[in-house]
Design a protein around this motif. Structure first.
Motif, mmCIF file in Angstrom:
data_model
loop_
_atom_site.group_PDB
_atom_site.id
_atom_site.type_symbol
_atom_site.label_atom_id
_atom_site.label_comp_id
_atom_site.label_asym_id
_atom_site.label_seq_id
_atom_site.Cartn_x
_atom_site.Cartn_y
_atom_site.Cartn_z
ATOM 1 N N VAL A 160 32.869 67.271 41.795
ATOM 2 C CA VAL A 160 32.630 66.252 43.434
ATOM 3 C C VAL A 160 33.355 67.688 44.695
ATOM 4 O O VAL A 160 32.994 67.758 45.495
ATOM 5 N N ARG A 161 34.393 68.289 44.011
ATOM 6 C CA ARG A 161 35.230 68.914 45.225
ATOM 7 C C ARG A 161 34.484 70.467 45.259
ATOM 8 O O ARG A 161 34.710 71.064 46.202
ATOM 9 N N SER A 162 33.506 70.599 44.326
ATOM 10 C CA SER A 162 32.993 72.204 43.870
ATOM 11 C C SER A 162 31.648 71.815 45.132
ATOM 12 O O SER A 162 31.007 72.436 45.693
ATOM 13 N N ALA A 163 31.057 70.444 45.442
ATOM 14 C CA ALA A 163 29.823 70.656 46.374
ATOM 15 C C ALA A 163 30.107 70.724 47.527
ATOM 16 O O ALA A 163 30.786 69.419 47.918
ATOM 17 N N ASN A 164 29.334 70.797 48.745
ATOM 18 C CA ASN A 164 28.852 70.685 50.100
ATOM 19 C C ASN A 164 28.255 68.858 50.097
ATOM 20 O O ASN A 164 28.908 68.159 51.483
ATOM 21 N N HIS A 165 28.009 68.443 49.094
ATOM 22 C CA HIS A 165 27.183 67.119 49.357
ATOM 23 C C HIS A 165 27.349 66.512 48.168
ATOM 24 O O HIS A 165 27.189 66.674 47.931
ATOM 25 N N VAL A 166 27.440 64.821 48.272
ATOM 26 C CA VAL A 166 27.863 64.450 46.963
ATOM 27 C C VAL A 166 26.881 63.549 47.070
ATOM 28 O O VAL A 166 27.451 62.306 47.585
#
Length: 255
Positions: free
Chosen positions: A199-205
């Protein structure tokens, strides 16, 4: 209707539906929300139901165990197929990057990736990696670590270290449970840690969760509602649950 009869009816309704809100129970039984809360408190003390934010779920819904991949693959399969088909719209364009969580619904999404799509795909799922590896347009990065038998997902420090340095366009995340108060949750702490890092690694979840997951809670929370952008679910979601999600700024897609 006597209080005991009403409480028995409420318990049966919660058992059949999986989750019922205080507001819905108030309307169904023609009593005040305060009366419903007292009924739920009594049923909770008896161990029949478990109270959650805004309503109640069956006692069995709050659990620290989880079924294996084989069992989950055929549970609510029709809904999962529809959710995966709707989630394809959130795949980034050519040259984009995604991280794909282990799960039977995310696995269905992976199966829908066409041979002409060009993506960098990061996953901790052994089945998803095997599914997309033959696709010429997919640049696959498989996260390392200990593989859990129940989910066939790599977990542990190796996976977390790899995710720490990544930034992807979209994360497709599965969850065992989703509630307003506890966020997204799962029974296993190691699996939760990897999901949290994704979740932290993504621009959009984008969360893929059939309606049976919504309103439930599991042992370990890995994301707050404020951390997610989209929930793709099925038409059986309760109206009150959908409103709660949209009120929190989340786009709800009904597959």
């Amino acid at each position: 209707m006597y209080a005991e009869e009403r409480q028995q009816s409420i318990a049966e309704l919660i058992t059949s539906r999986g989750r019922v809100s205080v507001a819905d129970l108030s309307t169904s039984f023609g009593v005040t929300t305060e009366t419903v809360r007292r009924d739920l408190a009594m049923l909770d003390r008896l161990g029949v139901v478990r109270r959650v934010h805004g309503g109640a779920v069956p006692a069995s819904a709050l659990t620290v165990t989880e079924p294996g991949v084989g069992e989950r693959e055929y549970t609510r399969a029709e809904q999962k197929d529809a959710i995966a088909a709707a989630a394809v719209e959130y795949l980034p364009g050519s040259g984009g990057s995604v991280v794909m969580d282990a799960g039977t619904t995310t696995g269905r999404l992976a199966a829908l990736i066409g041979p002409d799509r060009e993506l960098t795909l990061v996953t901790n799922s052994v089945p998803i990696a095997a599914r997309v590896a033959p696709l010429s347009g997919i640049s696959l990065r498989m996260l390392g670590g200990r593989v859990r038998g129940a989910t066939q997902a790599a977990v542990g420090e190796e996976a977390l270290t790899s995710l720490e340095w990544l930034r992807v366009d979209v994360a497709f995340i599965g969850t065992n449970a989703l509630s307003l108060g506890h966020g997204l949750s799962t029974p296993d702490s190691d699996e939760a840690a990897v999901k949290r890092a994704m979740v932290r690694s993504a621009n959009h979840v984008v969360v893929l969760a059939d309606s049976s997951k919504i309103g439930r809670e599991h042992l370990v929370s890995f994301a707050r509602l404020e951390n997610i952008d989209v929930v793709v679910t099925d038409a059986q979601i309760e109206v009150s649950d959908r409103k709660s999600l949209t009120d929190n700024g989340i786009e709800v897609v009904i597959a």
